[in-house]
Design an enzyme around this catalytic site. Structure first.
Site, PDB file in Angstrom:
ATOM      1  N   GLN A 100      15.333  14.770 -11.164  1.00  0.00           N
ATOM      2  CA  GLN A 100      15.983  15.990 -10.677  1.00  0.00           C
ATOM      3  C   GLN A 100      17.501  15.834 -10.702  1.00  0.00           C
ATOM      4  OE1 GLN A 100      14.239  17.740  -7.225  1.00  0.00           O
ATOM      5  NE2 GLN A 100      15.720  19.378  -7.184  1.00  0.00           N
ATOM      6  N   PHE A 101      18.106  16.232 -11.812  1.00  0.00           N
ATOM      7  CA  PHE A 101      19.553  16.111 -11.968  1.00  0.00           C
ATOM      8  C   PHE A 101      20.316  16.967 -10.967  1.00  0.00           C
ATOM      9  CE2 PHE A 101      18.723  19.845 -14.518  1.00  0.00           C
ATOM     10  CZ  PHE A 101      19.867  20.620 -14.381  1.00  0.00           C
ATOM     11  N   THR A 102      19.682  18.002 -10.414  1.00  0.00           N
ATOM     12  CA  THR A 102      20.376  18.885  -9.483  1.00  0.00           C
ATOM     13  C   THR A 102      20.741  18.192  -8.169  1.00  0.00           C
ATOM     14  OG1 THR A 102      18.307  19.781  -8.613  1.00  0.00           O
ATOM     15  CG2 THR A 102      19.318  20.964 -10.466  1.00  0.00           C
TER      16      THR A 102
END
Length: 152
Positions: free
Chosen positions: A78-80
């Site tokens: 999850q890059f967010t």
């Protein structure tokens, strides 16, 4: 690396209608990888995840790890988790690792966790449009950051 670790009664990941990973009792781990992360960071975080004593013992106290309960881990990229929201209303993800760095680190984390857990870690699809279903147990949610190890 940043991780959001959730104690769950069950969790699953679906991509394009296909379940890519599913666990019963255990941990849902959302992991974000930053360009500066190293293999040492990945190993440190994995050790912390499998040894976190956040499951109840026979007295109702959080004294057991996911290993102790023979639970599962569902690992989701999850890059967010590296969203920067300081300016304006549209988040910037400039600190998130680029795919050529983050994908091997994510895959390596899954393999390393599997070795520590002594069972296959379930995973999402890196870069996929993932749908995550879970039931948070407690709720118990822990946030960790390898760039701030002194506070974890």
């Amino acid at each position: 690396m940043r991780a959001v670790i959730q104690r769950v009664t069950h969790a699953s990941c679906t991509v394009e209608g296909i379940v890519t990973g599913k666990i019963d009792q255990g941990l849902l781990v959302l992991v974000g990888i930053e360009e500066i992360d190293t293999e040492e960071d990945m190993k440190w975080l994995a050790q912390k995840i499998v040894n976190l004593r956040i499951f109840s013992d026979e007295n109702g106290l959080m004294n057991k790890s996911v290993q102790d309960i023979a639970g599962g881990i569902l690992l989701i990229s999850q890059f967010t988790l590296f969203a920067q929201t300081k300016k304006g209303n549209r988040p910037s993800f400039i600190r998130a690792g680029k795919p050529d760095k983050a994908r091997p680190m994510y895959d390596g984390m899954g393999k390393y966790l599997s070795g520590l857990l002594e069972k296959e870690v379930q995973m999402g699809i890196f870069g996929g449009d993932m749908k995550i279903d879970l039931r948070n147990d407690g709720p118990v949610t822990i946030i960790m950051n390898t760039q701030d190890k002194d506070n974890f």
